[in-house]
Design an enzyme around this catalytic site. Structure first.
Site, PDB file in Angstrom:
ATOM      1  N   HIS A  11      53.000  27.349  29.412  1.00 40.25           N
ATOM      2  CA  HIS A  11      51.739  27.166  28.702  1.00 40.25           C
ATOM      3  C   HIS A  11      51.954  27.320  27.193  1.00 40.25           C
ATOM      4  O   HIS A  11      52.035  28.441  26.690  1.00 40.25           O
ATOM      5  CB  HIS A  11      50.711  28.203  29.167  1.00 40.25           C
ATOM      6  CG  HIS A  11      50.449  28.174  30.646  1.00 40.25           C
ATOM      7  ND1 HIS A  11      51.259  28.811  31.544  1.00 40.25           N
ATOM      8  CD2 HIS A  11      49.450  27.582  31.361  1.00 40.25           C
ATOM      9  CE1 HIS A  11      50.787  28.623  32.772  1.00 40.25           C
ATOM     10  NE2 HIS A  11      49.690  27.885  32.686  1.00 40.25           N
ATOM     11  N   LEU A  15      42.647  35.789  36.206  1.00 41.14           N
ATOM     12  CA  LEU A  15      41.976  36.042  34.930  1.00 41.14           C
ATOM     13  C   LEU A  15      40.917  37.125  35.071  1.00 41.14           C
ATOM     14  O   LEU A  15      40.175  37.171  36.054  1.00 41.14           O
ATOM     15  CB  LEU A  15      41.344  34.754  34.400  1.00 41.14           C
ATOM     16  CG  LEU A  15      42.330  33.667  33.973  1.00 41.14           C
ATOM     17  CD1 LEU A  15      41.585  32.422  33.523  1.00 41.14           C
ATOM     18  CD2 LEU A  15      43.241  34.167  32.860  1.00 41.14           C
ATOM     19  N   HIS A  55      47.115  23.157  27.120  1.00 41.21           N
ATOM     20  CA  HIS A  55      47.033  24.453  27.802  1.00 41.21           C
ATOM     21  C   HIS A  55      48.289  24.736  28.617  1.00 41.21           C
ATOM     22  O   HIS A  55      48.914  25.792  28.460  1.00 41.21           O
ATOM     23  CB  HIS A  55      45.810  24.505  28.726  1.00 41.21           C
ATOM     24  CG  HIS A  55      45.831  25.656  29.690  1.00 41.21           C
ATOM     25  ND1 HIS A  55      45.484  26.932  29.330  1.00 41.21           N
ATOM     26  CD2 HIS A  55      46.183  25.719  31.007  1.00 41.21           C
ATOM     27  CE1 HIS A  55      45.610  27.734  30.378  1.00 41.21           C
ATOM     28  NE2 HIS A  55      46.041  27.022  31.401  1.00 41.21           N
ATOM     29  N   GLU A  60      32.590  46.924  42.594  1.00 43.97           N
ATOM     30  CA  GLU A  60      33.867  46.999  43.304  1.00 43.97           C
ATOM     31  C   GLU A  60      34.957  46.155  42.651  1.00 43.97           C
ATOM     32  O   GLU A  60      36.122  46.570  42.594  1.00 43.97           O
ATOM     33  CB  GLU A  60      33.704  46.559  44.769  1.00 43.97           C
ATOM     34  CG  GLU A  60      33.121  47.619  45.678  1.00 43.97           C
ATOM     35  CD  GLU A  60      31.621  47.517  45.809  1.00 43.97           C
ATOM     36  OE1 GLU A  60      31.046  48.209  46.661  1.00 43.97           O
ATOM     37  OE2 GLU A  60      31.020  46.715  45.046  1.00 43.97           O
ATOM     38  N   HIS A 112      28.097  44.110  57.411  1.00 40.89           N
ATOM     39  CA  HIS A 112      28.662  45.389  56.989  1.00 40.89           C
ATOM     40  C   HIS A 112      29.712  45.926  57.962  1.00 40.89           C
ATOM     41  O   HIS A 112      30.219  47.029  57.766  1.00 40.89           O
ATOM     42  CB  HIS A 112      27.544  46.428  56.836  1.00 40.89           C
ATOM     43  CG  HIS A 112      26.762  46.274  55.563  1.00 40.89           C
ATOM     44  ND1 HIS A 112      26.185  45.097  55.190  1.00 40.89           N
ATOM     45  CD2 HIS A 112      26.475  47.169  54.576  1.00 40.89           C
ATOM     46  CE1 HIS A 112      25.553  45.255  54.031  1.00 40.89           C
ATOM     47  NE2 HIS A 112      25.724  46.498  53.635  1.00 40.89           N
TER      48      HIS A 112
END
Length: 650
Positions: A27, A117, A257, A400, A462
């Protein structure tokens, strides 16, 4: 020494793209765009010592946009990291090199591995939290450094970024400085095809200071960084840059990029007025770059004198676990064996965690707003806040995604053994961070409760089914699912002895104490015989967690009928898989096996032979009281007996 930022940045740009061209992969866009910002940061502000890459009080630097890796390695080479030779740069992206496609912490000078990312941004928040907490405990003389984080547009689009910057603002992490490569270009085109978010307003709404600068003006960059040093809150520096700076027609386009420049290299060299051959750098430029480390080397020498006089501090940063913790585990095992409680392993886990926290300043963690359900906030827990960083508990909020990456940052920073907790089914939210923890071999604990369809009325959304098999499939991750209070103690004890991350998976429902005597830690090898046959095995029950108790119920009935049965508990599948085949066979025996686990059956196929049967759960659960759900899917004593008798009749 007088440093010429333009010459330094130009050399960094050229060397980075030389690496990409040599590899025919990589990159070039981000290194070309952010070289000016990186040059000013390293030359004027960053505190580091290349000769001691892991110096504890160095400034941390995280490249959350890991596709800027060619720039990272160029900076390490220029500033004098001994192992980052020009030959390593030439081996960019090649097998066994110190210059992989995205930075990894096995490379000296890389503080955090960034893949997906946004993980790096959240990890940087964890590093900043660790610094503030250790600063509160040991003072400025020993702990006083910044955390810098480079991010791109992609990092800020990922949802994890919102969770991370929100918590950072709430904790007022003034030592955190984020440098945004604001070039408005992603792979699919201009950022306006996907977002119109006003980042300035977004960060300010979360309690950050936002500073704008021209990312190609050395004066503007230096002024912004100088202001950030004095901030009383976390800082975002909006560096307006041009992706692929100098690359002719490719500049400010998505193409630059992740595509080697090829013929455009000549245009770049002409635009930057660079005449040297590939990988050749004038000595004067090396001298300018090496000068960046002079202040850091001096600061390291002075710091080391102070640090060596503080034994508790040195023990902390080495991650030493107090010897008193061994007695904690021993005493708790004796207590549980004497009292033989019937309690949920989340509750016995709370007892263990509280005892550990009382003896281990190293241990710190929190829950994603489920402390009262996970039982990971104990009487020994004290929450930190923006006003007081003294403590050992972090209120992560319902975050989380970021929580996992934040404790990764804390573990990578050193000085803490961090834990994070939530419901087991929500481990799916944390999976990218857990994968990065395993990849980086970070010592930390992921504590999950409500481990099965025993959750009951909350229903399939759940009730974890595939999570056990999924996490067992992750390299370098150990998953502990204890069958009762004693195994819970031994699971924590084993996890503390291991390098790398571990999961402790605990029940909501009460479980009996299945162990009869203390003795050695039987969890360490992953599996053991809970009940032995009198003579020759006719059948072996193999189970984990709550299903061990179910197997023991069936065992008792079959023994009364005259059958010779063994029961094997497998609290840690991964550790058992590591044992020699001979030892595995000694535990499992040669008789037919009935594997019992209220989760995906995939885990047990490596051990299953033609005569064996798996009672697993290869469907989602159901909403009903726990006993009814277990019965609906065949996890009853009667069904286990029925299957066992059929096997023995064959």
């Amino acid at each position: 020494m007088k440093q010429d930022f333009k010459k330094m940045a130009t050399a960094a740009r050229i060397l980075a793209v030389d690496m990409v061209e040599q590899a025919k992969s990589g990159h070039p866009g981000a290194p070309l765009g952010m070289a000016d910002v990186a040059t000013v940061l390293y030359a004027k502000f960053l505190k580091f010592n290349p000769n001691c890459p892991r110096w504890f009080n160095r400034d941390r630097i995280v490249f959350s946009n890991g596709h800027s890796s060619a720039l990272v390695y160029t900076l390490l080479h220029f500033t004098g990291y001994p192992k980052m030779s020009i030959d390593e740069l030439k081996r960019f992206r090649q097998l066994g090199s110190l210059t992989p496609g995205h930075p990894e912490i096995t490379t000296d000078g890389v503080d955090f591995a960034t893949g997906p990312l946004g993980q790096g941004l959240a990890g940087a928040v964890g590093m900043a939290i660790a610094e503030r907490m250790l600063n509160a405990e040991f003072g400025d003389a020993l702990v006083n450094h910044k955390t810098y984080c480079f991010v791109g547009d992609g990092c800020l689009m990922e949802g994890i970024s919102e969770e991370a910057i929100s918590l950072a603002g709430n904790l007022n992490l003034k030592n955190l400085i984020v440098l945004w490569d604001d070039n408005t270009i992603t792979i699919d085109g201009h950022t306006d095809v996907a977002t119109k978010t006003d980042m300035k307003k977004r960060f300010e709404a979360n309690g950050w200071q936002v500073i704008k600068c021209d990312g190609h003006s050395y004066h503007s960059i230096e002024k912004a960084l100088a202001k950030a040093q004095k901030a009383k809150e976390p800082t975002l520096i909006d560096c307006k840059t041009r992706i692929g700076y100098g690359a002719g027609d490719w500049e400010n386009t998505p193409k630059v990029h992740g595509t080697p420049l090829g013929d455009m290299m000549g245009v770049l060299r002409t635009n930057l007025k660079w005449k040297e051959a590939p990988f050749e750098i004038p000595k004067e430029i090396y001298d300018m770059w090496r000068f960046c480390a002079v202040k850091g080397k001096k600061a390291h020498t002075e710091w080391l004198k102070r640090a060596r006089q503080n034994t508790p501090f040195m023990q902390r940063i080495r991650g030493e676990i107090p010897g008193a913790v061994d007695k904690v585990f021993s005493d708790l095992k004796k207590q549980f064996l004497k009292e033989r409680p019937e309690m949920a392993t989340r509750k016995s886990g709370q007892v263990v965690l509280q005892a550990m926290l009382e003896k281990m300043p190293l241990l710190v963690g929190g829950s994603a707003d489920l402390g009262a359900s996970n039982l990971t906030k104990t009487k020994a827990s004290k929450s930190i806040s923006a006003k007081d960083y003294h403590g050992n508990y972090i209120n992560f909020g319902i975050r989380e995604h970021a929580m996992g990456a934040i404790i990764n940052g804390m573990a990578a920073h050193r000085g803490f053994l961090p834990y994070a907790s939530t419901f087991f089914v929500f481990s799916d939210y944390m999976r990218p961070a857990m994968r990065m923890a395993a990849l980086m071999n970070l010592k930390e604990l992921f504590i999950f409760t409500h481990d099965s369809i025993g959750v009951g009325e909350d229903g399939p959304t759940h009730q974890p089914v595939e999570q056990l098999a999924s996490l067992r499939a992750m390299p370098n991750m150990r998953v502990f699912r204890p069958a009762g209070a004693v195994e819970t103690v031994e699971s924590y004890e084993t996890a503390l002895k291991l390098e790398g991350p571990s999961c402790i998976v605990l029940s909501r429902q009460n479980l009996p104490t299945v162990r009869r005597e203390a003795g050695a830690n039987l969890v360490e090898k992953g599996a053991y015989v809970v009940r032995s046959p009198l003579k020759k095995r006719q059948l072996t029950f193999v189970a984990s967690g709550s299903e061990v108790a179910l197997a023991l119920q069936a065992f008792a009935t079959l023994v009364e009928e005259g059958a010779d049965i063994a029961v094997v508990s497998v609290p840690c599948w991964e550790l058992f898989m590591q044992q020699p085949e001979k030892e595995q066979l000694e535990i499992l025996g040669t008789a037919p096996r009935l594997f019992i686990e209220s989760a995906s059956s995939l885990s047990w196929y490596p051990f299953k032979r033609e005569q064996d049967v798996i009672l697993g759960l290869d469907a989602f659960g159901a909403s009903a009281p726990a006993k009814e759900v277990f019965a609906n899917f065949g996890f009853t004593k009667e069904n286990v007996l029925s299957i066992a008798r059929k096997i023995m009749r064959k």
